[in-house]
Design a protein around this motif. Structure first.
Motif, short mmCIF file in Angstrom:
data_model
loop_
_atom_site.label_atom_id
_atom_site.label_comp_id
_atom_site.label_asym_id
_atom_site.label_seq_id
_atom_site.Cartn_x
_atom_site.Cartn_y
_atom_site.Cartn_z
N ILE A 190 -9.52 -39.15 22.03
CA ILE A 190 -10.63 -39.74 22.76
C ILE A 190 -11.66 -40.28 21.77
O ILE A 190 -11.88 -39.68 20.71
CB ILE A 190 -11.29 -38.70 23.71
CG1 ILE A 190 -12.33 -39.36 24.60
CG2 ILE A 190 -11.89 -37.54 22.93
CD1 ILE A 190 -12.84 -38.44 25.70
N THR A 191 -12.24 -41.42 22.07
CA THR A 191 -13.24 -42.00 21.19
C THR A 191 -14.56 -41.24 21.33
O THR A 191 -14.82 -40.60 22.36
CB THR A 191 -13.48 -43.47 21.53
OG1 THR A 191 -13.94 -43.57 22.88
CG2 THR A 191 -12.20 -44.28 21.36
N ILE A 196 -19.12 -38.74 24.44
CA ILE A 196 -20.54 -38.62 24.75
C ILE A 196 -20.82 -38.99 26.20
O ILE A 196 -21.65 -38.37 26.87
CB ILE A 196 -21.35 -39.52 23.78
CG1 ILE A 196 -21.32 -38.90 22.38
CG2 ILE A 196 -22.79 -39.68 24.26
CD1 ILE A 196 -22.01 -39.73 21.33
N GLU A 197 -20.11 -39.98 26.71
CA GLU A 197 -20.26 -40.36 28.12
C GLU A 197 -19.89 -39.21 29.04
O GLU A 197 -20.59 -38.93 30.02
CB GLU A 197 -19.38 -41.58 28.42
CG GLU A 197 -19.45 -42.07 29.86
CD GLU A 197 -18.48 -43.21 30.12
OE1 GLU A 197 -18.03 -43.35 31.29
OE2 GLU A 197 -18.16 -43.96 29.17
N ILE A 198 -18.80 -38.50 28.73
CA ILE A 198 -18.37 -37.35 29.54
C ILE A 198 -19.40 -36.22 29.45
O ILE A 198 -19.75 -35.59 30.45
CB ILE A 198 -16.99 -36.86 29.09
CG1 ILE A 198 -15.93 -37.92 29.41
CG2 ILE A 198 -16.64 -35.53 29.75
CD1 ILE A 198 -14.56 -37.61 28.86
N GLN A 206 -28.92 -36.86 27.75
CA GLN A 206 -29.22 -38.23 27.36
C GLN A 206 -28.86 -38.47 25.89
O GLN A 206 -29.62 -39.03 25.12
CB GLN A 206 -30.71 -38.51 27.59
CG GLN A 206 -31.16 -38.36 29.03
CD GLN A 206 -30.52 -39.39 29.94
OE1 GLN A 206 -30.27 -40.52 29.53
NE2 GLN A 206 -30.25 -39.01 31.18
N ILE A 207 -27.68 -38.02 25.49
CA ILE A 207 -27.23 -38.20 24.11
C ILE A 207 -26.86 -39.67 23.89
O ILE A 207 -26.19 -40.28 24.73
CB ILE A 207 -26.02 -37.30 23.82
CG1 ILE A 207 -26.40 -35.83 24.00
CG2 ILE A 207 -25.49 -37.55 22.42
CD1 ILE A 207 -25.22 -34.88 23.90
#
Length: 209
Positions: A190-191, A196-198, A206-207
């Motif tokens: 996974i990128t 970070i989105e997950i 809010q990373i």
């Protein structure tokens, strides 16, 4: 007069029932039976005692059959005291279930306007930012049921259903790069931006990258 009275006794009045009479009688019987079943169901539900639990933080909750529920903050579950004979859970919020296998009774999770029937498995239930239900199956087998349309969808591992409770629409898609095992998420190939989105979606953070 005596002879006439004897004739009346030996020849009782005959009643002729038409198809219309039969239909009316059958309708009345069905109505009474339906009313009786509804009354018995309402009476059973009103006398059933429930246990409720609300998570003040993200934690793992153990059900009486040893099934594990990883609950999100402010999520709530409710189940009957006789849970072993009636393995049903009502969920409000987000939770990931690791259901104990080898039980005779199916495990059922009720969510708004739908329910999930489980045969021993790991799956997640949550609401996305569009207020739609998301059910992600990691292991085993579940059947997703829409109450208003009676539509049933058998899910396979690493599939996700998105359900709109207002329109009853559902979409089914494959899940990639993420799995669940023993209380932990596993990520493969996974990128970093997807990870970070997950994380932001899972923990409302809010990373930024």
């Amino acid at each position: 007069k005596r002879l006439e009275a004897c004739r009346k006794m030996t020849n009782p009045t005959r009643y002729h029932f038409t198809f219309q009479h039969f239909t009316i009688a059958a309708s009345i019987i069905l109505f009474v039976m339906a009313g009786s079943l509804w009354f018995l169901k309402q009476n059973r539900e009103s006398t059933t005692e429930y246990i409720g639990f609300t998570a003040d933080k993200a934690l793992m909750y153990m059900l009486p059959d040893s099934s594990k529920v990883w609950m999100g903050t402010s999520s709530n579950i409710r189940y009957a005291k006789n849970f072993e004979s009636q393995r049903e859970v009502w969920l409000e919020g987000e939770a990931l279930f690791d259901v104990t296998k080898g039980k005779k009774q199916h495990f059922i999770v009720h969510i708004p306007k739908a329910f999930i029937e489980v045969k021993g498995t790991s799956f997640q239930v949550k609401k996305n930012k569009y207020n739609k239900n998301e059910i992600t199956l990691f292991e085993g087998k579940v059947e997703f049921n829409v109450e208003s349309t009676n539509k049933r969808v058998a899910m396979q591992p690493l599939e996700k259903i998105t359900h709109d409770p207002e329109t009853a629409d559902i979409t089914l898609e494959k899940v990639e790069h993420v799995n669940w095992e023993n209380g932990r998420y596993l990520f493969t190939d996974i990128t970093l931006d997807k990870l970070i989105e997950i994380i932001n979606d899972r923990y409302d953070s809010q990373i930024t990258l």
